[in-house]
Enzyme design. Structure first.
Site, PDB file in Angstrom:
ATOM      1  N   PRO A 177       0.828  -1.205   0.000  1.00 39.84           N
ATOM      2  CA  PRO A 177       0.000   0.000   0.000  1.00 39.84           C
ATOM      3  C   PRO A 177       0.863   1.257   0.000  1.00 39.84           C
ATOM      4  O   PRO A 177       2.042   1.213   0.364  1.00 39.84           O
ATOM      5  CB  PRO A 177      -0.789  -0.108   1.320  1.00 39.84           C
ATOM      6  CG  PRO A 177      -0.661  -1.527   1.748  1.00 39.84           C
ATOM      7  CD  PRO A 177       0.649  -2.007   1.212  1.00 39.84           C
ATOM      8  N   CYS A 178       0.277   2.382  -0.384  1.00 38.54           N
ATOM      9  CA  CYS A 178       1.044   3.621  -0.459  1.00 38.54           C
ATOM     10  C   CYS A 178       1.562   4.003   0.926  1.00 38.54           C
ATOM     11  O   CYS A 178       1.034   3.575   1.958  1.00 38.54           O
ATOM     12  CB  CYS A 178       0.198   4.743  -1.050  1.00 38.54           C
ATOM     13  SG  CYS A 178      -0.958   5.505   0.090  1.00 38.54           S
ATOM     14  N   LEU A 179       2.595   4.822   0.944  1.00 34.88           N
ATOM     15  CA  LEU A 179       3.253   5.189   2.198  1.00 34.88           C
ATOM     16  C   LEU A 179       2.314   5.902   3.162  1.00 34.88           C
ATOM     17  O   LEU A 179       2.476   5.809   4.383  1.00 34.88           O
ATOM     18  CB  LEU A 179       4.468   6.069   1.897  1.00 34.88           C
ATOM     19  CG  LEU A 179       5.613   5.390   1.148  1.00 34.88           C
ATOM     20  CD1 LEU A 179       6.667   6.413   0.748  1.00 34.88           C
ATOM     21  CD2 LEU A 179       6.239   4.289   1.995  1.00 34.88           C
ATOM     22  N   SER A 181      -0.535   5.160   4.027  1.00 35.95           N
ATOM     23  CA  SER A 181      -1.295   4.208   4.840  1.00 35.95           C
ATOM     24  C   SER A 181      -0.596   3.889   6.153  1.00 35.95           C
ATOM     25  O   SER A 181      -1.183   3.254   7.032  1.00 35.95           O
ATOM     26  CB  SER A 181      -1.527   2.920   4.050  1.00 35.95           C
ATOM     27  OG  SER A 181      -0.296   2.234   3.838  1.00 35.95           O
ATOM     28  N   ARG A 182       0.659   4.324   6.308  1.00 33.31           N
ATOM     29  CA  ARG A 182       1.397   4.062   7.556  1.00 33.31           C
ATOM     30  C   ARG A 182       1.115   5.125   8.625  1.00 33.31           C
ATOM     31  O   ARG A 182       1.597   5.013   9.746  1.00 33.31           O
ATOM     32  CB  ARG A 182       2.904   4.048   7.302  1.00 33.31           C
ATOM     33  CG  ARG A 182       3.368   3.308   6.061  1.00 33.31           C
ATOM     34  CD  ARG A 182       2.996   1.845   6.018  1.00 33.31           C
ATOM     35  NE  ARG A 182       3.856   1.158   5.073  1.00 33.31           N
ATOM     36  CZ  ARG A 182       3.578   0.954   3.788  1.00 33.31           C
ATOM     37  NH1 ARG A 182       2.421   1.370   3.292  1.00 33.31           N
ATOM     38  NH2 ARG A 182       4.422   0.319   2.992  1.00 33.31           N
TER      39      ARG A 182
END
Length: 274
Positions: A177-179, A181-182
């Site tokens: 998932p794209c960054l 999402s962290r």
């Protein structure tokens, strides 16, 4: 003549399309959509469209080009600017909507006419279509983006099997998932935070850790790892190497999450609370 290796239900989703653009990340889902299009329509009638922004790790960008090259389809990059939107920065549970809406808007405005596309598709599979934490699918619907895998009823297992049968480089690639999402929902998404996560995750992979997430909690980095890597990372000398690698990305404290990998964890937590 259609490729006999493409399931009929999947091949049927491409019927009537002259030229197709595939919103492409290099992950297994979009790779199968791209490969099926190439096999059904032919390589001269398909392009891979890669959205580029600070939320895309450099390694993922390079990997996407590698996979598309293996499939035999050219990549067209489009710069996206979701990070400049207040709604995206606010990082609510609908963040993915604003990201995908920006991508599909840029594709509509810059790519469709230039490459004479009849349609655009993306890699939502049948399992993801049933999940409540996929606001990006609403953006796809609003832009009339095709969902070949979901329409053909192909879930994660079937998609992996096709990718392995076609020997795609992404066949066993973990989800990426794209960054953004962290970062926990309602905590601002900034280029600095995205860069910290990217640096920390790249350093951990260089240490031999594979499927992982570095969750950004201010000065604290919470690491989600596989069970085997969790055990290794809690033991010297790797423990000290993990700590130092993550600290060099700008975090003060490094923690290991005993729950391991938790896909969509931030969004599901908010939805369950509501």
């Amino acid at each position: 003549m259609p490729d006999p290796d493409v399931p009929v239900a999947l091949a049927d989703t491409y019927q009537g399309i002259g030229r197709l653009g595939v919103a492409f990340s290099g992950g297994v889902d979009s790779s199968v959509v791209l490969a099926a299009a190439q096999r059904t329509l032919g390589p001269d009638r398909v392009i891979a469209i890669l959205g580029v922004s600070p939320s895309l790790p450099a390694a993922e960008r390079t990997g996407a080009h590698t996979v598309a090259g293996h499939i035999g389809v050219p990549v067209v990059e489009v710069q996206t600017y979701e990070g400049e939107q207040a709604a995206y920065q606010a990082n609510g549970p609908d963040r993915c909507f604003h990201c995908k809406d920006e991508l599909f808007t840029r594709i509509d405005d810059e790519i469709v006419q230039a490459h004479r596309l009849d349609a655009v598709a993306y890699g939502e599979n049948a399992d993801d279509a049933r999940r409540p934490d996929r606001p990006g699918s609403r953006a796809a619907a609003e832009h009339r983006v095709l969902r070949p895998l979901a329409e053909a009823g192909l879930g994660k297992k079937a998609v992996r099997e096709l990718a392995r049968a076609w020997r795609l480089p992404s066949a066993d690639k973990p989800a990426a998932p794209c960054l953004a999402s962290r970062i926990p929902h309602f905590q601002e998404v900034t280029p600095q935070k995205l860069a910290q996560v990217e640096q920390a995750e790249a350093a951990l992979r260089a240490l031999g850790l594979e499927d992982l997430r570095v969750r950004h909690h201010g000065e604290i980095a919470r690491l989600e790892l596989t069970p085997a890597d969790l055990l290794r990372s809690a033991t010297s000398p790797l423990r000290e190497q993990v700590r130092d690698a993550v600290r060099q990305a700008g975090f003060r404290w490094v923690t290991l999450d005993l729950g391991g990998l938790q896909s969509g964890e931030f969004t599901l937590r908010v939805l369950n609370r509501d």
